[in-house]
Design a protein around this motif. Structure first.
Motif, PDB file in Angstrom:
ATOM      1  N   ARG A  86       6.616  -4.599   8.164  1.00 21.77           N
ATOM      2  CA  ARG A  86       5.932  -3.643   7.285  1.00 21.77           C
ATOM      3  C   ARG A  86       4.561  -3.327   7.862  1.00 21.77           C
ATOM      4  N   HIS A  87       4.100  -2.111   7.651  1.00 20.37           N
ATOM      5  CA  HIS A  87       2.741  -1.778   8.064  1.00 20.37           C
ATOM      6  C   HIS A  87       1.780  -2.730   7.348  1.00 20.37           C
ATOM      7  N   PRO A  88       0.792  -3.274   8.049  1.00 19.34           N
ATOM      8  CA  PRO A  88      -0.046  -4.315   7.448  1.00 19.34           C
ATOM      9  C   PRO A  88      -0.789  -3.885   6.192  1.00 19.34           C
ATOM     10  N   GLY A  89      -1.260  -2.655   6.141  1.00 19.37           N
ATOM     11  CA  GLY A  89      -1.939  -2.210   4.926  1.00 19.37           C
ATOM     12  C   GLY A  89      -1.026  -2.233   3.726  1.00 19.37           C
ATOM     13  N   VAL A  90       0.223  -1.811   3.926  1.00 19.50           N
ATOM     14  CA  VAL A  90       1.204  -1.827   2.843  1.00 19.50           C
ATOM     15  C   VAL A  90       1.589  -3.265   2.492  1.00 19.50           C
ATOM     16  N   LEU A  91       1.730  -4.112   3.504  1.00 16.35           N
ATOM     17  CA  LEU A  91       2.082  -5.508   3.257  1.00 16.35           C
ATOM     18  C   LEU A  91       1.011  -6.217   2.433  1.00 16.35           C
ATOM     19  N   ILE A  92      -0.249  -6.013   2.771  1.00 17.94           N
ATOM     20  CA  ILE A  92      -1.341  -6.658   2.028  1.00 17.94           C
ATOM     21  C   ILE A  92      -1.390  -6.132   0.600  1.00 17.94           C
ATOM     22  N   LYS A  93      -1.111  -4.849   0.428  1.00 15.17           N
ATOM     23  CA  LYS A  93      -1.014  -4.286  -0.922  1.00 15.17           C
ATOM     24  C   LYS A  93       0.130  -4.932  -1.694  1.00 15.17           C
ATOM     25  N   THR A  94       1.257  -5.153  -1.033  1.00 12.28           N
ATOM     26  CA  THR A  94       2.402  -5.799  -1.673  1.00 12.28           C
ATOM     27  C   THR A  94       2.058  -7.220  -2.110  1.00 12.28           C
ATOM     28  N   ALA A  95       1.433  -7.980  -1.220  1.00 12.81           N
ATOM     29  CA  ALA A  95       1.058  -9.352  -1.554  1.00 12.81           C
ATOM     30  C   ALA A  95       0.034  -9.382  -2.687  1.00 12.81           C
ATOM     31  N   THR A  96      -0.897  -8.440  -2.676  1.00 13.83           N
ATOM     32  CA  THR A  96      -1.887  -8.364  -3.749  1.00 13.83           C
ATOM     33  C   THR A  96      -1.218  -8.071  -5.078  1.00 13.83           C
ATOM     34  N   THR A  97      -0.251  -7.166  -5.073  1.00 13.54           N
ATOM     35  CA  THR A  97       0.461  -6.824  -6.301  1.00 13.54           C
ATOM     36  C   THR A  97       1.168  -8.046  -6.874  1.00 13.54           C
ATOM     37  N   LEU A  98       1.837  -8.814  -6.020  1.00 15.69           N
ATOM     38  CA  LEU A  98       2.489 -10.039  -6.493  1.00 15.69           C
ATOM     39  C   LEU A  98       1.461 -10.989  -7.085  1.00 15.69           C
ATOM     40  N   ASP A  99       0.318 -11.119  -6.434  1.00 13.08           N
ATOM     41  CA  ASP A  99      -0.712 -12.028  -6.916  1.00 13.08           C
ATOM     42  C   ASP A  99      -1.240 -11.590  -8.275  1.00 13.08           C
ATOM     43  N   VAL A 100      -1.482 -10.294  -8.421  1.00  9.88           N
ATOM     44  CA  VAL A 100      -2.009  -9.772  -9.681  1.00  9.88           C
ATOM     45  C   VAL A 100      -0.999  -9.971 -10.814  1.00  9.88           C
ATOM     46  N   LEU A 101       0.241  -9.583 -10.577  1.00  8.15           N
ATOM     47  CA  LEU A 101       1.237  -9.636 -11.645  1.00  8.15           C
ATOM     48  C   LEU A 101       1.657 -11.059 -11.989  1.00  8.15           C
ATOM     49  N   SER A 102       1.495 -11.978 -11.044  1.00  7.44           N
ATOM     50  CA  SER A 102       1.852 -13.377 -11.308  1.00  7.44           C
ATOM     51  C   SER A 102       0.676 -14.179 -11.835  1.00  7.44           C
ATOM     52  N   GLY A 103      -0.485 -13.559 -11.956  1.00  2.00           N
ATOM     53  CA  GLY A 103      -1.656 -14.279 -12.440  1.00  2.00           C
ATOM     54  C   GLY A 103      -2.288 -15.178 -11.403  1.00  2.00           C
TER      55      GLY A 103
END
Length: 300
Positions: A86-103
């Motif tokens: 995955r493009h790194p900018g998109v990957l970091i956004k994906t990981a951030t989203t998981l972190d936010v939604l999982s608390g």
């Protein structure tokens, strides 16, 4: 000491209709048993060490998001995401989203990628190893920048981002723990020492693990990092039974095994379990997790 669970295979009875309920049950029962973390491989085809390519394989970040919704405390990570996928900018956004939604429960597991078969099969570019490590280095640099809320242009050799904006920022502070997977002494462990919050080492013999940790300690010292601040994890296989028959281990044998790892500085023992989808599997896991929890790893 912590116990983590890796789920590397999804070839279960009544799949794919039962895959979701089975994976949900595994995540919930692992959390209830006191398992600290849940990991999935980030592969698109099954890897040869586990089974044929045609075996069921779920996309890692989607699977973790599904598990996040079913759980409340267990940490969630990929073991590990190939930097090429995955493009790194998109990957970091994906990981951030998981972190936010999982608390705040996400790990950012990443590595240089190696499975050429799935790259060729799905049309994903597979550059030479040297370039893959260059891309991994730039991705790690970009992750630190984006998680500092710095949206200034990123100009790397392989990636150029005009505005790497990342809102919302992660719940985990200062960022989701970055785990770089692999044990290569010249490149991988150097990147751990420079950029990562955690390493992962295959559960080999104790002298072998000790040597890898000594190499990591040297790399950390070279860049002024606190070696003690880096979480040390291993990855192995655990088959439990009450009597230890047929190549399995009893609870006490498993506790002794993980205690020996703690003695050389391992903080977090990650395991896959062949019987992970069998109901009742986590009864004995809960006993292991409870007994190793008070163990203080060397260096802590």
């Amino acid at each position: 000491m912590l116990l983590g669970l890796q789920v590397p295979s999804f070839t279960w009875p009544d799949a794919p209709a039962a895959t979701g309920p089975t994976f949900k049950r595994i995540a919930v029962e692992a959390e209830q048993a006191g398992v600290a973390s849940l990991w999935v491989m980030d592969h698109f085809f099954q890897i040869s060490m586990v089974g044929p390519a045609e075996d069921d394989m779920l996309e890692g970040w989607s699977a973790l998001a599904f598990a996040a919704a079913a759980t409340e405390r267990i940490k969630l990570g990929t073991m590990v995401t190939g930097v090429t996928y995955r493009h790194p900018g998109v990957l970091i956004k994906t990981a951030t989203t998981l972190d936010v939604l999982s608390g705040g429960r996400a790990y950012f597991g990443i590595g240089a990628a190696w499975n050429e078969e799935e790259h060729l099969g799905l049309g994903v570019p597979y550059p030479p190893l040297k370039e893959r490590f260059e891309r991994l280095t730039e991705t790690l640099q970009l992750a630190h920048q984006m998680w500092k809320d710095d949206d200034s242009p990123f100009q790397g050799t392989h990636y150029q981002l005009q505005r790497p904006l990342n809102h919302p920022q992660s719940v985990s502070r200062p960022h989701p723990p970055i785990l770089v997977g692999g044990t290569g002494e010249k490149k991988t462990l150097r990147l751990v020492g420079q950029y990562a919050d955690a390493c992962n080492i295959f559960e080999m013999d104790l002298p072998g693990i000790t040597h890898k940790l000594e190499v990591l300690q040297s790399h950390a010292a070279d860049v002024g990092r606190d070696y003690a601040a880096i979480e040390k994890t291993t990855l192995g296989t655990l088959a439990l039974s009450k009597d230890g028959a047929d190549g399995t281990q009893t609870v006490q044998q498993a506790v002794d095994r993980f205690g020996r790892l703690a003695e050389i500085g391992i903080d977090h023992a990650l395991v896959n379990m062949p019987a992970v989808a069998v109901p009742g599997t986590f009864d004995l896991v809960a006993e292991v997790a409870a007994q190793i929890a008070p163990i203080v790893p060397a260096g802590r």
